[in-house]
Design an enzyme around this catalytic site. Structure first.
Site, PDB file in Angstrom:
ATOM      1  N   HIS A 239       5.969  72.371 -17.945  1.00 26.87           N
ATOM      2  CA  HIS A 239       7.055  73.347 -17.899  1.00 26.87           C
ATOM      3  C   HIS A 239       8.402  72.722 -18.239  1.00 26.87           C
ATOM      4  O   HIS A 239       8.557  71.500 -18.229  1.00 26.87           O
ATOM      5  CB  HIS A 239       7.078  74.103 -16.570  1.00 26.87           C
ATOM      6  CG  HIS A 239       7.535  73.339 -15.370  1.00 26.87           C
ATOM      7  ND1 HIS A 239       8.835  73.342 -14.937  1.00 26.87           N
ATOM      8  CD2 HIS A 239       6.864  72.575 -14.475  1.00 26.87           C
ATOM      9  CE1 HIS A 239       8.940  72.628 -13.833  1.00 26.87           C
ATOM     10  NE2 HIS A 239       7.766  72.138 -13.526  1.00 26.87           N
TER      11      HIS A 239
ATOM     12  N   ASP B  12      10.887  66.282 -12.358  1.00 26.91           N
ATOM     13  CA  ASP B  12      10.191  67.576 -12.391  1.00 26.91           C
ATOM     14  C   ASP B  12      11.045  68.609 -13.096  1.00 26.91           C
ATOM     15  O   ASP B  12      11.973  69.158 -12.485  1.00 26.91           O
ATOM     16  CB  ASP B  12       9.900  68.007 -10.950  1.00 26.91           C
ATOM     17  CG  ASP B  12       9.303  69.397 -10.844  1.00 26.91           C
ATOM     18  OD1 ASP B  12       8.904  69.957 -11.874  1.00 26.91           O
ATOM     19  OD2 ASP B  12       9.236  69.919  -9.716  1.00 26.91           O
TER      20      ASP B  12
ATOM     21  N   GLU C 108       8.337  78.151 -14.551  1.00 29.20           N
ATOM     22  CA  GLU C 108       7.260  77.657 -13.676  1.00 29.20           C
ATOM     23  C   GLU C 108       7.700  77.709 -12.230  1.00 29.20           C
ATOM     24  O   GLU C 108       6.937  78.080 -11.333  1.00 29.20           O
ATOM     25  CB  GLU C 108       6.889  76.227 -14.079  1.00 29.20           C
ATOM     26  CG  GLU C 108       5.646  75.677 -13.373  1.00 29.20           C
ATOM     27  CD  GLU C 108       5.957  74.849 -12.121  1.00 29.20           C
ATOM     28  OE1 GLU C 108       5.014  74.293 -11.552  1.00 29.20           O
ATOM     29  OE2 GLU C 108       7.136  74.765 -11.701  1.00 29.20           O
ATOM     30  N   GLU C 109       8.958  77.332 -11.984  1.00 30.79           N
ATOM     31  CA  GLU C 109       9.436  77.217 -10.600  1.00 30.79           C
ATOM     32  C   GLU C 109       9.521  78.573  -9.906  1.00 30.79           C
ATOM     33  O   GLU C 109       9.597  78.649  -8.690  1.00 30.79           O
ATOM     34  CB  GLU C 109      10.801  76.508 -10.572  1.00 30.79           C
ATOM     35  CG  GLU C 109      10.818  75.106 -11.178  1.00 30.79           C
ATOM     36  CD  GLU C 109      10.083  74.066 -10.342  1.00 30.79           C
ATOM     37  OE1 GLU C 109       9.428  74.433  -9.355  1.00 30.79           O
ATOM     38  OE2 GLU C 109      10.170  72.878 -10.691  1.00 30.79           O
TER      39      GLU C 109
ATOM     40  N   ASP D 171       3.142  67.673 -15.273  1.00 34.49           N
ATOM     41  CA  ASP D 171       4.359  68.310 -14.761  1.00 34.49           C
ATOM     42  C   ASP D 171       5.366  67.197 -14.477  1.00 34.49           C
ATOM     43  O   ASP D 171       6.030  66.702 -15.372  1.00 34.49           O
ATOM     44  CB  ASP D 171       3.968  69.133 -13.516  1.00 34.49           C
ATOM     45  CG  ASP D 171       5.112  69.971 -12.977  1.00 34.49           C
ATOM     46  OD1 ASP D 171       6.271  69.601 -13.191  1.00 34.49           O
ATOM     47  OD2 ASP D 171       4.832  70.997 -12.320  1.00 34.49           O
TER      48      ASP D 171
ATOM     49  N   HIS E  41      12.834  68.568  -6.189  1.00 31.18           N
ATOM     50  CA  HIS E  41      13.493  69.887  -6.187  1.00 31.18           C
ATOM     51  C   HIS E  41      14.947  69.860  -5.675  1.00 31.18           C
ATOM     52  O   HIS E  41      15.461  70.888  -5.238  1.00 31.18           O
ATOM     53  CB  HIS E  41      12.669  70.914  -5.368  1.00 31.18           C
ATOM     54  CG  HIS E  41      11.485  71.439  -6.118  1.00 31.18           C
ATOM     55  ND1 HIS E  41      10.565  72.289  -5.565  1.00 31.18           N
ATOM     56  CD2 HIS E  41      11.060  71.224  -7.389  1.00 31.18           C
ATOM     57  CE1 HIS E  41       9.625  72.584  -6.465  1.00 31.18           C
ATOM     58  NE2 HIS E  41       9.905  71.940  -7.570  1.00 31.18           N
TER      59      HIS E  41
HETATM   60 ZN   LIG Z   1       7.356  71.028 -11.907  1.00 29.54          ZN
END
Ligand SMILES: [Zn+2]
Length: 432
Positions: free
Chosen positions: A59, A69, A106-107, A135, A236
């Protein structure tokens, strides 16, 4: 009542729910708007089998900067695109088509990949050889992978052929030795006191939390997910940034290179092999373990008789036998086909074997779906209802036993047995 183990690092007992003494007023400020998302799909047509697709995906959206990420994975995807583009210019073409996918959103719940998979469902069911997900590719130097068991040997062999940047050994050796270090002392030696050879490193089950979910759990496309992990405390958050990556995660960026190399090696092997390197003997072994684990759980709960484990294990034995036979035939036919340079009847026979190896995974899908969440159709792999991202193998059976629903356990076991019998039948037909 808080669940067992529900205690974080702060110095007070953690709570769940409210009482008259403890109340939380939570105000959230969320923007509800419609936004356009973009999946970017690039295809290199296969020379001989244009309608067989090896799909790679990662993604592109991030919570904040997303150096790990997803951008470490995106770096690898773009590098693969560049390298394959260069090969293409020199006249090269893969035997099967290679599809590179950069997913959006994606998130927000795997939206980009799910929309694409649903839109292309019938085509993917027919054409997809495998889906290779990466990912958060790099947050350190520790390689690990999750996949369906038919891809275990393929992943390990690719890891053997890529160099670990730090040690100069193969990624496989470093991976195996790291896993071996955590084996308890008592299990290091055999009955005669000799040190046992290190076992092959474990490859985990796929749960959810990334874009392989629609491919595997909705359609039954053989899938994998892999990464180089480390002390990744910034997941994140706004600290998952270029600064973090260049100071802590991968300062020389060499693990980014290794990630692209493993990903590309697996993709090219799947795209170019005469006989597809999908091995279902490992699948049968894994299924037997899942059933035995489930049986032990049921026995502990005095629900051992709630499902027919004999029929289930018999179906797995048949599947395992067929898997061994087709694996032998695949090896023999590859040799023959190479002599005949993939022409004529040999190639036709190998084509049927390949078709069976692709479709065996599809057979583990039950169109009726899992109980209470029918979009999830795979009978062996799904995230648990209560486990977050983590996989709960044999999901409907395990959950029914956990909940003490004996009739549902019996029905779930019957469905799983049917799925494995369907897969065995496909594998059997493939070598006729
Ligand atoms: Zn990810």
């Amino acid at each position: 009542m808080r669940p067992k183990g529900f205690q974080g690092g702060l110095p007070f007992p953690y709570h769940v729910g409210g009482t008259n003494d403890v109340r939380v007023h939570l105000k959230t400020d969320i923007e509800f708007v419609t936004k356009t998302i973009w999946d970017v799909i690039a295809t290199i047509d296969g020379s001989a089998e244009k309608d067989r697709w090896v799909v790679l995906g990662n993604h592109r959206d991030a919570w904040v900067f997303g150096a790990v990420d997803p951008n470490s994975g995106t770096t690898a995807l773009i590098e693969l695109g560049r390298a394959m583009g260069q090969l293409r210019k020199s006249g090269w073409k893969p035997r099967r088509s290679i599809v590179l996918c950069s997913w959006d959103a994606e998130e927000q719940g795997l939206i980009g990949s799910t929309e694409w998979v649903e839109e292309k469902a019938s085509e993917l069911k027919e054409k997809a050889v495998a889906y290779l997900n990466v990912d958060a590719a790099v947050s350190g130097s520790n390689f690990s992978a999750s996949s369906v068991p038919s891809m275990w040997k393929l992943i390990r062999s690719a890891a053997q052929d890529v160099r670990d940047p730090k040690t100069g050994k193969s990624v496989y050796e470093v991976w195996r030795d790291r896993v071996h270090e955590s084996v308890p002392e008592s299990e290091l030696y055999d009955a005669n006191g000799n040190e046992k050879p290190p076992p092959a490193p474990r490859i985990d089950a796929l749960g959810s939390g990334s874009d392989y979910t629609p491919f595997l759990q909705h359609l039954g496309v053989p899938s994998l997910d892999m990464n180089f992990g480390g002390d990744y405390g910034v997941y994140h958050s706004a600290y998952d940034s270029f600064y973090w990556m260049s100071h802590f995660g991968d300062p020389t960026f060499q693990y980014h290179v290794a990630a692209a190399q493993i990903w590309g090696t697996i993709a090219l092997r799947l795209a170019n092999a005469g006989g597809l390197p999908l091995d279902y003997t490992d699948y049968a072994t894994q299924l037997r373990e899942f059933v035995n684990e489930t049986k032990r759980l049921a026995n502990r709960k005095k629900l051992g008789d709630s499902f027919d484990s004999k029929s289930l294990l018999r179906a797995i034995d048949d599947f395992g036998e067929e898997a061994t036979k087709i694996e032998k035939r695949r090896h023999a036919d590859i040799l023959d086909a190479e002599k005949a340079s993939m022409e004529g009847t040999m190639a036709a026979r190998l084509g049927r074997i390949n078709e069976a190896l692709m479709q065996a995974e599809r057979a583990l899908v039950d169109e009726r779906g899992l109980r209470g969440r029918i979009w999830f159709k795979h009978q062996i792999y799904a995230p648990g209802v209560y486990t977050g991202y983590a996989a709960l193998p044999l999901p409907d059976l395990r959950q029914a036993i956990e909940d003490g629903r004996t009739a549902d356990a019996s029905e779930a076991a019957a469905r799983i047995t049917d799925a494995i019998e369907r897969a065995a039948e496909i594998v059997k037909k493939g070598r006729e």
